[in-house]
Design an enzyme around this catalytic site. Structure first.
Site, PDB file in Angstrom:
ATOM      1  N   LYS A 215       3.007  25.966   8.973  1.00  0.00           N
ATOM      2  CA  LYS A 215       3.062  26.481  10.345  1.00  0.00           C
ATOM      3  C   LYS A 215       1.771  26.032  11.017  1.00  0.00           C
ATOM      4  CE  LYS A 215       1.908  29.119  13.047  1.00  0.00           C
ATOM      5  NZ  LYS A 215       1.147  28.694  14.260  1.00  0.00           N
TER       6      LYS A 215
ATOM      7  N   GLU B 227     -18.858  35.050  16.539  1.00  0.00           N
ATOM      8  CA  GLU B 227     -18.560  33.611  16.487  1.00  0.00           C
ATOM      9  C   GLU B 227     -18.348  33.103  17.914  1.00  0.00           C
ATOM     10  OE1 GLU B 227     -14.765  32.351  14.714  1.00  0.00           O
ATOM     11  OE2 GLU B 227     -15.858  30.674  13.825  1.00  0.00           O
TER      12      GLU B 227
ATOM     13  N   SER C 148      -9.081  32.428  12.655  1.00  0.00           N
ATOM     14  CA  SER C 148     -10.111  33.408  13.007  1.00  0.00           C
ATOM     15  C   SER C 148     -10.070  34.588  12.025  1.00  0.00           C
ATOM     16  CB  SER C 148      -9.860  33.912  14.425  1.00  0.00           C
ATOM     17  OG  SER C 148      -8.593  34.541  14.473  1.00  0.00           O
TER      18      SER C 148
ATOM     19  N   GLU D 190      -0.157  26.162  17.280  1.00  0.00           N
ATOM     20  CA  GLU D 190       0.667  25.798  18.440  1.00  0.00           C
ATOM     21  C   GLU D 190      -0.152  25.023  19.479  1.00  0.00           C
ATOM     22  OE1 GLU D 190      -0.512  28.639  17.481  1.00  0.00           O
ATOM     23  OE2 GLU D 190      -0.257  30.261  18.948  1.00  0.00           O
TER      24      GLU D 190
ATOM     25  N   CYS E 106     -15.801  25.456  11.470  1.00  0.00           N
ATOM     26  CA  CYS E 106     -16.206  26.696  10.803  1.00  0.00           C
ATOM     27  C   CYS E 106     -17.485  26.476  10.007  1.00  0.00           C
ATOM     28  CB  CYS E 106     -15.097  27.194   9.904  1.00  0.00           C
ATOM     29  SG  CYS E 106     -14.739  26.033   8.604  1.00  0.00           S
TER      30      CYS E 106
ATOM     31  N   PHE F  40      -6.474  25.308  15.115  1.00  0.00           N
ATOM     32  CA  PHE F  40      -6.447  24.156  16.031  1.00  0.00           C
ATOM     33  C   PHE F  40      -7.530  23.127  15.756  1.00  0.00           C
ATOM     34  CE2 PHE F  40      -9.720  26.616  18.320  1.00  0.00           C
ATOM     35  CZ  PHE F  40     -10.606  25.600  18.642  1.00  0.00           C
TER      36      PHE F  40
HETATM   37  P1  NAD Z   1      -6.446  31.574  15.257  1.00  0.00           P
HETATM   38  O1  NAD Z   1      -6.752  32.666  14.308  1.00  0.00           O
HETATM   39  O2  NAD Z   1      -6.277  31.929  16.696  1.00  0.00           O
HETATM   40  O3  NAD Z   1      -5.078  30.833  14.825  1.00  0.00           O
HETATM   41  C1  NAD Z   1      -4.848  30.435  13.497  1.00  0.00           C
HETATM   42  C2  NAD Z   1      -3.367  30.530  13.220  1.00  0.00           C
HETATM   43  O4  NAD Z   1      -2.934  31.868  13.400  1.00  0.00           O
HETATM   44  C3  NAD Z   1      -2.527  29.657  14.142  1.00  0.00           C
HETATM   45  O5  NAD Z   1      -1.555  28.993  13.397  1.00  0.00           O
HETATM   46  C4  NAD Z   1      -1.922  30.664  15.120  1.00  0.00           C
HETATM   47  O6  NAD Z   1      -0.638  30.299  15.547  1.00  0.00           O
HETATM   48  C5  NAD Z   1      -1.852  31.930  14.314  1.00  0.00           C
HETATM   49  N1  NAD Z   1      -2.011  33.136  15.166  1.00  0.00           N
HETATM   50  C6  NAD Z   1      -2.746  33.238  16.296  1.00  0.00           C
HETATM   51  N2  NAD Z   1      -2.658  34.498  16.796  1.00  0.00           N
HETATM   52  C7  NAD Z   1      -1.850  35.181  15.953  1.00  0.00           C
HETATM   53  C8  NAD Z   1      -1.384  36.533  15.924  1.00  0.00           C
HETATM   54  N3  NAD Z   1      -1.727  37.413  16.857  1.00  0.00           N
HETATM   55  N4  NAD Z   1      -0.590  36.904  14.906  1.00  0.00           N
HETATM   56  C9  NAD Z   1      -0.235  36.019  13.943  1.00  0.00           C
HETATM   57  N5  NAD Z   1      -0.637  34.726  13.941  1.00  0.00           N
HETATM   58  C10 NAD Z   1      -1.441  34.318  14.922  1.00  0.00           C
HETATM   59  O7  NAD Z   1      -7.561  30.454  15.050  1.00  0.00           O
HETATM   60  P2  NAD Z   1      -7.802  29.136  15.922  1.00  0.00           P
HETATM   61  O8  NAD Z   1      -8.370  29.541  17.245  1.00  0.00           O
HETATM   62  O9  NAD Z   1      -6.624  28.255  15.885  1.00  0.00           O
HETATM   63  O10 NAD Z   1      -8.931  28.403  15.045  1.00  0.00           O
HETATM   64  C11 NAD Z   1     -10.289  28.675  15.179  1.00  0.00           C
HETATM   65  C12 NAD Z   1     -10.751  29.682  14.150  1.00  0.00           C
HETATM   66  O11 NAD Z   1     -10.479  29.202  12.843  1.00  0.00           O
HETATM   67  C13 NAD Z   1     -12.253  29.919  14.174  1.00  0.00           C
HETATM   68  O12 NAD Z   1     -12.487  31.298  14.007  1.00  0.00           O
HETATM   69  C14 NAD Z   1     -12.758  29.134  12.986  1.00  0.00           C
HETATM   70  O13 NAD Z   1     -13.977  29.601  12.429  1.00  0.00           O
HETATM   71  C15 NAD Z   1     -11.638  29.321  12.039  1.00  0.00           C
HETATM   72  N6  NAD Z   1     -11.637  28.320  10.983  1.00  0.00           N
HETATM   73  C16 NAD Z   1     -12.067  28.715   9.759  1.00  0.00           C
HETATM   74  C17 NAD Z   1     -12.145  27.800   8.729  1.00  0.00           C
HETATM   75  C18 NAD Z   1     -12.652  28.215   7.386  1.00  0.00           C
HETATM   76  O14 NAD Z   1     -12.588  27.404   6.485  1.00  0.00           O
HETATM   77  N7  NAD Z   1     -13.146  29.421   7.182  1.00  0.00           N
HETATM   78  C19 NAD Z   1     -11.750  26.473   8.955  1.00  0.00           C
HETATM   79  C20 NAD Z   1     -11.283  26.104  10.210  1.00  0.00           C
HETATM   80  C21 NAD Z   1     -11.232  27.059  11.224  1.00  0.00           C
END
Ligand code: NAD
Length: 484
Positions: free
Chosen positions: A173, A375, A226, A176, A281, A149
């Site tokens: 994808k 985090e 994450s 959401e 991040c 997000f």
């Molecule tokens: P998230 O892991 O909740 O979601 C990421 C994606 O995974 C989304 O598209 C979501 O729909 C999907 N998802 C969520 N729950 C799921 C599940 N149970 N099973 C399968 N798919 C699922 O992450 P977020 O809250 O959208 O973003 C924030 C996180 O992203 C933070 O931890 C941040 O550090 C990380 N991030 C990392 C980088 C990097 O380069 N390392 C860059 C940007 C963000």
């Protein structure tokens, strides 16, 4: 509702389907602005089918022609920057200057993709008289990108330009929580001349992601999100014999030495922890203050207190995220940490429904506290005191994550010492957010990244292609038995 319901994008068109939906919020107002469909396996199948149909035509188009789409796309990103940035602000909450910076970064990523014909010409060598070995790169086929997000425009553009310019067809994808920007990206690419089916956008959450991991027609997945979900996607995707590059969460340490320039350090550290409301991040999360650094901390506190929520810092993504972050602060306080700047109970006049949280600085945190290890993903900086640089490095190295680390000092020797020893994939000196710029790739270490290579820059070329090694002999004098 301000925006019509979000639709999947298949074969160059937005398509409606009878699917369950989730509300999409404007985090600065706490108001519902749209709805996003939760796609099932069936929609993922449809996305892959369309992408597969487009693949022969697109992969058969010479790369110099393919990148022409991205020259036009870059110009469109720049022409529409105000509108694209406003959309990012609306669905993600970040302030206007941060949203503009995100679109400019998308343009820079696209610029790199435009250079791909210049840097991927393959290799050739006459290995014996009249015998030549060459390596050429080929696209993988249908690939997928799953995005978080916090950068609704930029993170999709970490994968789209490079993967597609290299000849793949891509299923995106998006998160959401922020699905609107993806629709504009698809429209702009269509306007730039991308043939139908080359980019497919399927919206949804867990079910769509699992279907992508399992789908036999998808060759590779880039994931950003994450660590918990990065592990799920990495395990499930590789179990289905795909290439997966999964970028996870972070806990970035800034080591501040007593000789650091006060004003530059204070402003950089505060900007790093509070930019994008700490939802980066690459955000500073732990400052390891070495020896006598009280004068720098005092200046940081002044900087943080001057920030006006709603103007200098946007809201966090959701009410739930705010509750989670406030919980970390309360727990640290109860364990004896000292809250120097407290962002809790922040209200922005006229936007009382927004999920605001002001910059928060917490001193006297110890490495064993949860807030020092996990985090937080909000505008919160904890300060851990250390006696010398080795003790500071030990704190950084003990982290399970390893995205970024930085040191603030006027000593070149100390800077080099820290850069070599920090356990992170992206390190900086006197830089609060050490994001490498193109052509250097983006990627962390440890639990911040699973898989080989980087998601952007040169590292991504290997990920999105496969090489073919060709040996040819046209010279009869080379003999009949050459290495046969
Ligand atoms: P998230 O892991 O909740 O979601 C990421 C994606 O995974 C989304 O598209 C979501 O729909 C999907 N998802 C969520 N729950 C799921 C599940 N149970 N099973 C399968 N798919 C699922 O992450 P977020 O809250 O959208 O973003 C924030 C996180 O992203 C933070 O931890 C941040 O550090 C990380 N991030 C990392 C980088 C990097 O380069 N390392 C860059 C940007 C963000």
């Amino acid at each position: 509702m301000k925006y019509p319901a979000v639709r999947n994008y298949f074969g160059g068109d937005f398509v409606s389907a009878d699917l369950p939906t989730l509300d999409v919020y404007d985090p600065s107002a706490g108001a519902v602005i749209s709805q996003v469909p939760l796609s099932s396996r069936h929609e993922v199948d449809r996305a892959v089918e369309g992408a597969r149909a487009a693949f022969p035509g697109w992969s058969g188009t010479p790369i110099k022609e393919r990148v022409q789409v991205f020259y036009r796309y870059k110009a469109l990103l720049e022409r529409h920057i105000d509108e694209l940035a406003a959309l990012v602000t609306e669905e993600n909450g970040k302030i206007a200057s941060e949203a503009r910076a995100e679109i400019l970064k998308s343009a820079e990523l696209t610029e790199f993709a435009c250079s791909l014909p210049q840097i991927t010409p393959g290799e050739v060598l006459e290995v014996s008289r009249g015998v030549e070995c060459r390596i050429e790169r080929f696209p993988l086929g249908v690939v997928a990108a799953i995005t978080p997000f916090n950068f609704p425009n930029m993170v999709p553009n970490w994968s789209i330009p490079n993967a597609i310019a290299l000849g793949n067809c891509l299923v995106l994808k998006p998160s959401e929580q922020v699905p609107l920007s993806a629709g504009r990206i698809a429209e702009l690419l269509r306007e730039a001349g991308l043939p139908e089916g080359v980019l497919q956008v399927v919206h949804g959450g867990k079910e769509a992601v699992e279907a992508i991991c399992d789908h036999p027609g998808i060759e590779a997945i880039s994931f950003v999100g994450s660590t918990k979900i990065a592990k799920v996607v990495y395990r499930r995707g590789t179990a289905a014999l795909k290439r997966v590059l999964a970028l996870g969460g972070a806990k970035n340490h800034l080591i501040v030495m007593p000789d650091a320039d006060v004003e530059m350090t204070a402003s950089n550290v505060v900007a790093s922890m509070s930019g994008c409301a700490g939802q980066r991040c690459m955000a500073a999360s732990v400052m390891v203050a070495v020896d006598r650094t009280d004068h720098i901390i005092r200046s940081m506190v002044e900087h943080a207190r001057r920030m006006v929520p709603g103007q200098d810092i946007g809201p966090v993504i959701s009410a739930e995220a705010r509750r989670r972050i406030e919980g970390y602060i309360a727990e640290a306080e109860a364990a004896g940490a000292e809250v120097l700047v407290d962002g809790r109970n922040t209200r922005v006049p006229g936007r009382e429904g927004g999920y605001y949280l002001g910059p928060t600085i917490i001193d006297r945190v110890t490495p064993d506290m949860r807030i020092a290890q996990e985090e937080v993903f909000g505008p919160v900086l904890v300060i851990i005191r250390s006696r010398d640089v080795d003790e500071a490095l030990a704190v950084e190295q003990a982290s399970a994550y390893g995205n970024a680390a930085s040191v603030f000092t006027e000593s070149g020797g100390v800077a080099r010492y820290v850069m070599e020893r920090a356990s992170a994939g992206m390190v900086g000196v006197n830089v609060g957010v050490p994001v490498p710029r193109e052509p250097f790739g983006f990627g962390g270490w440890n639990e911040s990244k699973f898989g080989v290579g980087d998601i952007t820059g040169r590292g991504s070329i290997e990920f999105w292609t496969r090489s073919k090694k060709m040996t040819t002999k046209w010279n009869r004098e080379a003999g009949v038995n050459w290495m046969s």
